[in-house]
Write an enzyme that holds these catalytic residues in place. Structure first.
Site, PDB file in Angstrom:
ATOM      1  N   ASP A 234       0.869  -1.189   0.000  1.00 46.52           N
ATOM      2  CA  ASP A 234       0.000   0.000   0.000  1.00 46.52           C
ATOM      3  C   ASP A 234       0.899   1.230   0.000  1.00 46.52           C
ATOM      4  O   ASP A 234       1.850   1.333   0.793  1.00 46.52           O
ATOM      5  CB  ASP A 234      -0.896   0.006   1.236  1.00 46.52           C
ATOM      6  CG  ASP A 234      -1.858   1.172   1.236  1.00 46.52           C
ATOM      7  OD1 ASP A 234      -2.939   1.047   0.643  1.00 46.52           O
ATOM      8  OD2 ASP A 234      -1.502   2.228   1.819  1.00 46.52           O
TER       9      ASP A 234
ATOM     10  N   ASP B 245      -2.156   9.861 -10.116  1.00 45.81           N
ATOM     11  CA  ASP B 245      -2.123   8.811 -11.144  1.00 45.81           C
ATOM     12  C   ASP B 245      -0.693   8.505 -11.571  1.00 45.81           C
ATOM     13  O   ASP B 245      -0.331   7.340 -11.811  1.00 45.81           O
ATOM     14  CB  ASP B 245      -2.946   9.241 -12.356  1.00 45.81           C
ATOM     15  CG  ASP B 245      -4.433   9.281 -12.061  1.00 45.81           C
ATOM     16  OD1 ASP B 245      -4.845   8.710 -11.030  1.00 45.81           O
ATOM     17  OD2 ASP B 245      -5.186   9.876 -12.869  1.00 45.81           O
TER      18      ASP B 245
ATOM     19  N   GLU C  65      -4.819   2.393  -4.005  1.00 46.85           N
ATOM     20  CA  GLU C  65      -3.363   2.467  -4.027  1.00 46.85           C
ATOM     21  C   GLU C  65      -2.716   1.173  -3.569  1.00 46.85           C
ATOM     22  O   GLU C  65      -1.528   1.130  -3.269  1.00 46.85           O
ATOM     23  CB  GLU C  65      -2.874   3.632  -3.149  1.00 46.85           C
ATOM     24  CG  GLU C  65      -3.163   3.485  -1.668  1.00 46.85           C
ATOM     25  CD  GLU C  65      -4.547   3.993  -1.259  1.00 46.85           C
ATOM     26  OE1 GLU C  65      -4.740   4.250  -0.077  1.00 46.85           O
ATOM     27  OE2 GLU C  65      -5.419   4.142  -2.154  1.00 46.85           O
TER      28      GLU C  65
END
Length: 558
Positions: A431, A448, A474
Site C-alpha cells: 500500500d 495517477d 493504491e
C-alpha cells in the site's frame, strides 16, 4: 464342336490301331471252319471290314478337319456305320473281336448322344448276333439245341454287361448335358450382356469424335477445378481457424501445417517482422535440424527477403543456386517460393516454402500462396486485436499491470499448482503510504503518475514467473511462486528500497513516496487460499500501525 472333333481324332487313331491288329490276324489265322458243310472265309470277311473301315476313317478325317462339314448328323452317321460294319463283318468271329470293336463307337455315342441311339444300335447288333447263331447252328446236322441255348445265354450276358456299361456312360452324358445346358444359359446371359455392352460401345464410339474435342477442354477445366478445389479447401481451413483459433502462435502453427499438406513441400517457414527491432524472425518452421534452423535464423534478414517484404513482391525460384542464397545452405533446396504477409495497414512478415526438386512451383502455386498470405495476414491482425481486447479485460488501464479480476484467476491457478507440486507460494500486499495526502496536495493527475511509477518500478524488478496486480486504490498485490517467506522478505525489502529511493517527477512537481508491505506464505504461515490473502492483508495493517514504510510478516503456523 471342337471338343467332339478332338475326340473323333482319337477314335480315328484307335481304329488305325484296330486295323493293324486285324491285319495281323490275317497272317496268323487264315480262315475259320464251322461244323457245317458250308465254309465261311475269315480272310474275305476281314478284308472287306478292313477296307470299309479304312474308307470310313478317310472320310471321317475329311469331315473332322473341315469344321463346316462336321456336325451332329455326321457324328450319328459315322457311329452307325461303325456299329453296322462291326456287326455284319465281324460276326463270324467268336473270339471277342466283334465286342471289342463295338465298345468304342457305342461308348462314344453314349457319352455324346445319351441312351436312345446307343440302345438302338446295341439292339441292332444283338439281333444280328442272334440271327447269326441261328443261321450258323441251323445249317448243322444234327441240330444241337444245347449249343444254341449256351450261345444265346452267353450273348445275353455279354449284352447285359454292355447295356450296364453304356447306361452308366449315358448317365454321365445326362449330367454333362445338364451342365452344358446350364453353361448355355450362362453363355446366353453373357451374350445378352455382351450385346448390351457392344451396343453401348457402338454408341460411345459414335460420340467419340464429338467428345474428343470436348475432352481437351474438360481436361483443362479439370486442372483448374482441381486447383480451385485445393485452394478453396485450404482457404476454408484457414478461415475456420481464424474464426476458432485466437492465439496467434497456435494459429500460425496450424497455418504452417496446412501449407505443408496442401503445397506438398519439404519445408515451410513463417517469418514475422518485429517492428521494434526492424528485423525478421523465424516464428514457425518444420525444420528440425538445429544446425539448419540456426542457418535459417541467422540469414533471414538478408537483402533479398527484406526487399520482398518492403516491396510486397513475391518470388519464385525454380533453379536454386545454393551459393546465391545463404538461408538455404546445407539443405539442398532445388526450388523455393516466398510471399509477403501484409495488409494495407501493416507488413506482418513472409511465408517461405521450399522443395528439394527443381521446377516445382508455378503461377498457380504462387496465386494460392498469395491468397493464403492475405488470409494469414488478416488472421494475425485479428489475433492481435483479440490479444489487445484480452489485455484490456485483464490489465488495469491506468498502471498497466493486471487488474483484480485477473489476479483472482491467476492466484487460484497458482495456489492449486503449489498444492499439487508441494512448493511455497508467497503473497505480498503493498500500500502506498499517505496516498490521499498526495492526491489532496498535488492533485489526482499527479496521484495517477505516482500509481503508474510505483507499479512499473515493482513490475520491472519481478521475475518472469511473478505476477503484480492492482488490488484496489493504491494497493497492489504480488504473487511469488516457489518463494519461501524468507526469500519473499528479501525480495520485498529490495522493492521497498527501490520505491523509497525513486523520485517521481511530473512537469514542475517532484516527490518521493514510500510503501508498506504485508507478506504471507503457503504453507509456512497459511494453510489455504483464503487464509493466505487474509494473513497478508493483516500483516499489511500491522506495517501501517508500526509507522509505515516497513515490512511485516504473517505469523508462522505452529
Amino acid at each position: 464342336m471342337n471338343k467332339i472333333q478332338k475326340y473323333e481324332k482319337v477314335m480315328i487313331n484307335l481304329y488305325w490301331v484296330f486295323i493293324v491288329l486285324l491285319f495281323s490276324a490275317l497272317f496268323f489265322k487264315q480262315e475259320l471252319y464251322t461244323n457245317a458243310n458250308v465254309y465261311f472265309s475269315k480272310k474275305n470277311y476281314l478284308t472287306v471290314f478292313i477296307v470299309s473301315i479304312v474308307v470310313l476313317n478317310i472320310v471321317k478325317i475329311l469331315f473332322v478337319n473341315n469344321i463346316n462339314l462336321y456336325s451332329d448328323k455326321a457324328f450319328d452317321v459315322f457311329r452307325s456305320m461303325e456299329v453296322f460294319l462291326t456287326s455284319v463283318f465281324l460276326l463270324p468271329f467268336s473270339d471277342g473281336i466283334e465286342y471289342l470293336s463295338l465298345v468304342l463307337p457305342l461308348f462314344f455315342i453314349s457319352i455324346r448322344k445319351g441312351k436312345k441311339l446307343t440302345y438302338l444300335l446295341l439292339g441292332f447288333s444283338a439281333v444280328i448276333k442272334i440271327a447269326n447263331i441261328f443261321v450258323l447252328y441251323g445249317i448243322q446236322e444234327p441240330f444241337d439245341a444245347s449249343k444254341v441255348v449256351f450261345s444265346l445265354f452267353r450273348i445275353f450276358c455279354i449284352y447285359i454287361l454292355l447295356l450296364c456299361i453304356f447306361s452308366i456312360s449315358a448317365k454321365i452324358y445326362s449330367e454333362n448335358l445338364k451342365n452344358e445346358q446350364e453353361n448355355d444359359r450362362l453363355i446366353d446371359e453373357l451374350g445378352e450382356k455382351y450385346e448390351q455392352l457392344a451396343s453401348a460401345k457402338d454408341e460411345i464410339k459414335n460420340q467419340y469424335e464429338t467428345l474428343k474435342e470436348t475432352n481437351f477442354k474438360l481436361e483443362d477445366t479439370n486442372k483448374r477445378l482441381t486447383s480451385s478445389i485445393a485452394e478453396f479447401y485450404t482457404l476454408q481451413q484457414v478461415s475456420e481457424a481464424i474464426g476458432s483459433i485466437l492465439d496467434i502462435n497456435e494459429l500460425l502453427n496450424f497455418v504452417n501445417d496446412v501449407i505443408i499438406g496442401v503445397m506438398g513441400v519439404n519445408f515451410s517457414s513463417i517469418l514475422l517482422f518485429d517492428q521494434k527491432k526492424n528485423r525478421l524472425k523465424v516464428q514457425f518452421t518444420n525444420i528440425t535440424n538445429k544446425e539448419e534452423l540456426a542457418i535459417l535464423a541467422d540469414n533471414v534478414n538478408c537483402e533479398l527477403l527484406l526487399d520482398i517484404l518492403q516491396n510486397e513482391k513475391p518470388l519464385i525460384e525454380n533453379m536454386v543456386d545454393p551459393d546465391k542464397y545463404d538461408f538455404i545452405q546445407t539443405r539442398q533446396i532445388g526450388s523455393f517460393m516466398c510471399v509477403p504477409l501484409s495488409l494495407k495497414s501493416r507488413k506482418f512478415g513472409l511465408t517461405l516454402i521450399e522443395h528439394r526438386n527443381n521446377n516445382t512451383f508455378n503461377t498457380e502455386n504462387l496465386r494460392l500462396l498469395t491468397t493464403l498470405g492475405k488470409q494469414v495476414s488478416m488472421a494475425i491482425e485479428n489475433a492481435e486485436l483479440y490479444a489487445n481486447l484480452q489485455e484490456m479485460a485483464t490489465v488495469d488501464g491506468l498502471t498497466g499491470v493486471y487488474n483484480r479480476v485477473y489476479f483472482h484467476e491467476k492466484f487460484e491457478a497458482e495456489f492449486k499448482m503449489a498444492e499439487e507440486k508441494g512448493y511455497n507460494l508467497s503473497l505480498v500486499i503493498l500500500d502506498i503510504d499517505f496516498f490521499k495526502i498526495f492526491n489532496d496536495t498535488y492533485g489526482h493527475l499527479f496521484g495517477d503518475v505516482v500509481l503508474k511509477e510505483v507499479a512499473q518500478t515493482v513490475k520491472n524488478n519481478l521475475r518472469g514467473t511473478d505476477t503484480i496486480a492492482r488490488f484496489g486504490g493504491e494497493e497492489f498485490v504480488l504473487i511469488l511462486p516457489r518463494t519461501s517467506i524468507q526469500q519473499a522478505h528479501e525480495k520485498v525489502e529490495f522493492l521497498r528500497t527501490k520505491i523509497a529511493g525513486n523520485v517521481i517527477k511530473d512537469n514542475l512537481i517532484s516527490a518521493s513516496v514510500t510503501a508498506s508491505f504485508g507478506i504471507a506464505c503457503y504453507p509456512e504461515t497459511s494453510s489455504n487460499q483464503v487464509g493466505l490473502i487474509r494473513d497478508a492483508d493483516n500483516a499489511l495493517y500491522k506495517a501501517k500501525e508500526n509507522g509505515r514504510n516497513c515490512i511485516m510478516i504473517s505469523q508462522k503456523i505452529g
